[in-house]
Design a protein around this motif. Sequence first.
Motif, PDB file in Angstrom:
ATOM      1  N   LEU A   1     -23.260 -16.115 -41.311  1.00 32.10           N
ATOM      2  CA  LEU A   1     -24.233 -17.172 -41.577  1.00 32.10           C
ATOM      3  C   LEU A   1     -25.504 -16.502 -42.065  1.00 32.10           C
ATOM      4  N   GLU A   2     -25.880 -16.742 -43.316  1.00 31.97           N
ATOM      5  CA  GLU A   2     -26.982 -16.005 -43.921  1.00 31.97           C
ATOM      6  C   GLU A   2     -28.082 -16.937 -44.430  1.00 31.97           C
ATOM      7  N   THR A   3     -29.297 -16.383 -44.506  1.00 29.79           N
ATOM      8  CA  THR A   3     -30.445 -17.113 -45.041  1.00 29.79           C
ATOM      9  C   THR A   3     -31.017 -16.451 -46.287  1.00 29.79           C
ATOM     10  N   ASP A   4     -30.659 -15.197 -46.555  1.00 26.90           N
ATOM     11  CA  ASP A   4     -31.136 -14.492 -47.753  1.00 26.90           C
ATOM     12  C   ASP A   4     -30.123 -13.415 -48.123  1.00 26.90           C
ATOM     13  N   ASN A   5     -30.100 -13.039 -49.398  1.00 31.12           N
ATOM     14  CA  ASN A   5     -29.144 -12.054 -49.908  1.00 31.12           C
ATOM     15  C   ASN A   5     -27.749 -12.335 -49.361  1.00 31.12           C
ATOM     16  N   GLU A   6     -27.356 -13.601 -49.475  1.00 37.20           N
ATOM     17  CA  GLU A   6     -26.165 -14.077 -48.792  1.00 37.20           C
ATOM     18  C   GLU A   6     -24.911 -13.273 -49.145  1.00 37.20           C
ATOM     19  N   GLU A   7     -24.614 -13.162 -50.434  1.00 34.17           N
ATOM     20  CA  GLU A   7     -23.382 -12.482 -50.837  1.00 34.17           C
ATOM     21  C   GLU A   7     -23.403 -11.019 -50.440  1.00 34.17           C
TER      22      GLU A   7
ATOM     23  N   MET B   1     -11.219 -10.520 -44.193  1.00 37.20           N
ATOM     24  CA  MET B   1     -11.940 -11.567 -44.912  1.00 37.20           C
ATOM     25  C   MET B   1     -13.258 -11.842 -44.198  1.00 37.20           C
ATOM     26  N   ILE B   2     -14.237 -12.287 -44.981  1.00 41.58           N
ATOM     27  CA  ILE B   2     -15.489 -12.771 -44.391  1.00 41.58           C
ATOM     28  C   ILE B   2     -15.794 -14.124 -45.021  1.00 41.58           C
ATOM     29  N   VAL B   3     -16.180 -15.058 -44.187  1.00 46.32           N
ATOM     30  CA  VAL B   3     -16.492 -16.411 -44.645  1.00 46.32           C
ATOM     31  C   VAL B   3     -18.003 -16.571 -44.635  1.00 46.32           C
ATOM     32  N   LEU B   4     -18.583 -16.780 -45.807  1.00 50.74           N
ATOM     33  CA  LEU B   4     -20.035 -16.916 -45.950  1.00 50.74           C
ATOM     34  C   LEU B   4     -20.448 -18.372 -45.844  1.00 50.74           C
ATOM     35  N   ASN B   5     -21.378 -18.610 -44.948  1.00 52.65           N
ATOM     36  CA  ASN B   5     -21.966 -19.930 -44.766  1.00 52.65           C
ATOM     37  C   ASN B   5     -23.474 -19.769 -44.922  1.00 52.65           C
TER      38      ASN B   5
ATOM     39  N   THR C   1     -27.908 -24.096 -48.209  1.00 50.36           N
ATOM     40  CA  THR C   1     -27.146 -25.147 -48.867  1.00 50.36           C
ATOM     41  C   THR C   1     -27.355 -26.474 -48.150  1.00 50.36           C
ATOM     42  N   PRO C   2     -27.854 -27.500 -48.837  1.00 51.26           N
ATOM     43  CA  PRO C   2     -28.007 -28.812 -48.199  1.00 51.26           C
ATOM     44  C   PRO C   2     -26.681 -29.340 -47.673  1.00 51.26           C
ATOM     45  N   GLN C   3     -26.726 -30.017 -46.529  1.00 54.46           N
ATOM     46  CA  GLN C   3     -25.548 -30.619 -45.883  1.00 54.46           C
ATOM     47  C   GLN C   3     -24.541 -29.577 -45.405  1.00 54.46           C
ATOM     48  N   ALA C   4     -24.997 -28.337 -45.238  1.00 47.32           N
ATOM     49  CA  ALA C   4     -24.148 -27.285 -44.692  1.00 47.32           C
ATOM     50  C   ALA C   4     -24.891 -26.613 -43.546  1.00 47.32           C
ATOM     51  N   GLY C   5     -24.143 -25.889 -42.713  1.00 47.32           N
ATOM     52  CA  GLY C   5     -24.781 -25.202 -41.599  1.00 47.32           C
ATOM     53  C   GLY C   5     -24.677 -25.990 -40.312  1.00 47.32           C
ATOM     54  N   PHE C   6     -25.630 -25.789 -39.425  1.00 47.91           N
ATOM     55  CA  PHE C   6     -25.574 -26.374 -38.091  1.00 47.91           C
ATOM     56  C   PHE C   6     -25.723 -27.891 -38.123  1.00 47.91           C
TER      57      PHE C   6
END
Length: 207
Positions: A152-158, A172-176, A180-185
């Motif tokens: 779960l990232e807020t900057d330099n996500e990739e 595998m790693i799943v990036l959240n 992103t609007p309507q995503a996350g907690f």
Amino acid sequence: ELDARLNMLTDLSGKVAIVTAGPTYEAIDPVRFIGDHSSGLMGIELANALASRGAKTVLVLGPTSLKIPPGIELVCVTTAIEMYEAVKERFISTDIAVMAAAVADYRPLNRASNKIKKTQTELSITLTKNPDILQFCGEHKTINQLVVGFALETDNEEGNAKEKMHRKNADMIVLNSLNTPQAGFGTLTNKLTIFEQSGIVHDVPLD
């Protein structure tokens, strides 16, 4: 055609999966804790999907108010250490490990035995690092085991997600992204990017 669809739904028959989900609560005193925002919804849905496809699925779940679908073995935990011990105990017999929990990175070094009174303007709490569950899985996995981590990232996500995948030896790693609007907690929708060690990238649109 029907037979093919039924076979697809049970293509994980005979496999054993373990999924972590939800937050961990690290006690400061009997009424306060340190933890991450997490309902556990993502991990619960992943566990349900694995079980629906035939895998014997164990869900190691932190504190949540959500209901658990039938057909899943539930292990309830509160702290990161409890979650780590539950995964460590079962990992050797696991084919698929999906580490979707929002595990607190740190815990208070000393837990107060009584409620801390509000008598000071400032309060300092010494924290110590929690065990890294994903790293344990990455270090101990065999060629026949699949380990999936989450970032779960807020900057330099990739960049951060890929670095985490390589550093922790996840398949595998799943990036959240919280950007992103309507995503996350606290949302019922999400948008994900899945990176594989092979370099393959999967974009999962907002849904």
